[in-house]
Scaffold this motif. Structure first.
Motif, PDB file in Angstrom:
ATOM      1  N   GLU A  20      -4.142   3.503   8.631  1.00 20.73           N
ATOM      2  CA  GLU A  20      -5.157   3.636   8.970  1.00 20.73           C
ATOM      3  C   GLU A  20      -5.834   3.020   7.342  1.00 20.73           C
ATOM      4  O   GLU A  20      -7.306   2.244   7.358  1.00 20.73           O
ATOM      5  CB  GLU A  20      -5.441   5.377   8.844  1.00 20.73           C
ATOM      6  CG  GLU A  20      -5.670   5.615  10.808  1.00 20.73           C
ATOM      7  CD  GLU A  20      -5.655   6.975  10.743  1.00 20.73           C
ATOM      8  OE1 GLU A  20      -6.194   7.013  11.763  1.00 20.73           O
ATOM      9  OE2 GLU A  20      -6.225   8.316   9.949  1.00 20.73           O
TER      10      GLU A  20
ATOM     11  N   GLU B  88      -6.239   1.634  13.873  1.00 22.26           N
ATOM     12  CA  GLU B  88      -5.692   2.271  14.189  1.00 22.26           C
ATOM     13  C   GLU B  88      -4.450   2.703  14.923  1.00 22.26           C
ATOM     14  O   GLU B  88      -4.076   2.438  15.168  1.00 22.26           O
ATOM     15  CB  GLU B  88      -6.696   1.713  15.615  1.00 22.26           C
ATOM     16  CG  GLU B  88      -7.167   3.748  16.613  1.00 22.26           C
ATOM     17  CD  GLU B  88      -8.321   2.936  17.498  1.00 22.26           C
ATOM     18  OE1 GLU B  88      -7.644   3.686  18.418  1.00 22.26           O
ATOM     19  OE2 GLU B  88      -8.764   1.857  17.405  1.00 22.26           O
TER      20      GLU B  88
ATOM     21  N   GLY C  75      -4.597  -5.016  10.096  1.00 22.55           N
ATOM     22  CA  GLY C  75      -5.679  -5.046   9.761  1.00 22.55           C
ATOM     23  C   GLY C  75      -6.253  -4.683  10.006  1.00 22.55           C
ATOM     24  O   GLY C  75      -5.846  -3.629  11.745  1.00 22.55           O
ATOM     25  N   SER C  76      -8.009  -4.697  10.414  1.00 25.94           N
ATOM     26  CA  SER C  76      -8.277  -3.543  11.575  1.00 25.94           C
ATOM     27  C   SER C  76      -8.778  -4.705  12.549  1.00 25.94           C
ATOM     28  O   SER C  76      -7.924  -5.900  12.678  1.00 25.94           O
ATOM     29  CB  SER C  76     -10.410  -4.084  10.935  1.00 25.94           C
ATOM     30  OG  SER C  76     -10.574  -5.249  10.937  1.00 25.94           O
TER      31      SER C  76
ATOM     32  N   GLN D 190       0.849  -0.544  -0.205  1.00 30.22           N
ATOM     33  CA  GLN D 190       0.101   0.038  -0.073  1.00 30.22           C
ATOM     34  C   GLN D 190       1.284   1.543   0.162  1.00 30.22           C
ATOM     35  O   GLN D 190       1.832   1.353   0.795  1.00 30.22           O
ATOM     36  CB  GLN D 190      -0.820  -0.420   1.462  1.00 30.22           C
ATOM     37  CG  GLN D 190      -1.512   1.209   1.461  1.00 30.22           C
ATOM     38  CD  GLN D 190      -3.059   1.118   0.445  1.00 30.22           C
ATOM     39  OE1 GLN D 190      -3.657   0.253   0.680  1.00 30.22           O
ATOM     40  NE2 GLN D 190      -3.109   2.511   0.381  1.00 30.22           N
TER      41      GLN D 190
ATOM     42  N   LEU E  73      -4.945   0.841   5.865  1.00 30.94           N
ATOM     43  CA  LEU E  73      -5.323  -0.702   6.185  1.00 30.94           C
ATOM     44  C   LEU E  73      -6.040  -1.229   7.225  1.00 30.94           C
ATOM     45  O   LEU E  73      -5.946  -2.533   7.440  1.00 30.94           O
ATOM     46  CB  LEU E  73      -3.726  -1.150   6.856  1.00 30.94           C
ATOM     47  CG  LEU E  73      -1.851  -0.931   5.822  1.00 30.94           C
ATOM     48  CD1 LEU E  73      -1.008  -1.727   5.986  1.00 30.94           C
ATOM     49  CD2 LEU E  73      -3.070  -1.666   4.249  1.00 30.94           C
ATOM     50  N   GLY E  74      -6.887  -0.301   7.887  1.00 31.79           N
ATOM     51  CA  GLY E  74      -8.096  -0.506   8.753  1.00 31.79           C
ATOM     52  C   GLY E  74      -7.882   0.030  10.303  1.00 31.79           C
ATOM     53  O   GLY E  74      -8.209  -0.857  10.919  1.00 31.79           O
TER      54      GLY E  74
END
Length: 171
Positions: free
Chosen positions: A136, A141, A110-111, A89, A138-139
């Motif tokens: 972010e 925080e 990831g998330s 990414q 990539l999901g």
């Protein structure tokens, strides 16, 4: 903090005339000041849920990997383009003197991941903001951003107003 401040030397006119470069190499050379810096970078996050530490190439790798080690979590390298071997990414961003890009493997986060972003220096905030946006994307925080040095007059913190920012030394 005075031990840390004393271990950072000023290099005038580097990398170009008019810039006063804050050189951290004496700090990382000395095991006492290196350990002290890492301790103070991670201390506010000992009771926070952090699942990974991300650091920007290149000096963010030094502090970020050590903070990750101490927190018992993985380290995620945010690299210059063309340095990572797998699918990436990418984020492109503007700097005060041009443009740049950072990349991360698409499966690095990831998330559900809660990331502490670590670097040696917060100046104008462009790289740090782009790094947060890349994480972010990539999901994950951003829990907070931690820096050894912050150059207050460059107002980089303003670009990170959405995030908690922790800096050890202010110039």
């Amino acid at each position: 903090m005075e031990k840390l401040r004393a271990a950072i030397r000023d290099i005038p006119d580097f990398p170009r005339p008019g810039i006063l470069f804050k050189d951290i190499t004496p700090l990382v050379k000395n095991p006492v000041t290196l350990r002290l810096a890492v301790h103070h970078l991670l201390h506010p996050y000992l009771d926070r849920e952090v699942t990974a530490v991300a650091g920007m190439e290149a000096r963010g790798f030094i502090f970020g990997s050590l903070v990750a080690w101490e927190l018992g979590v993985g380290f995620i390298p945010l690299r210059k383009p063309g340095k990572l071997p797998y699918d990436v990414q990418t984020i492109n961003y503007d700097l005060e003197y041009g443009s740049a890009a950072l990349e991360v493997h698409i499966d690095a986060l990831g998330s559900g991941d809660k990331v502490l972003l670590v670097d040696d220096l917060l100046a104008t905030g462009g790289t740090a903001k782009a790094s947060c946006e890349l994480v972010e994307a990539l999901g994950a925080e951003i829990v907070a951003c931690a820096f050894v040095v912050e150059l207050d007059e460059l107002k980089g913190r303003e670009k990170l107003e959405r995030y908690s920012v922790h800096s050890l030394l202010h110039y």
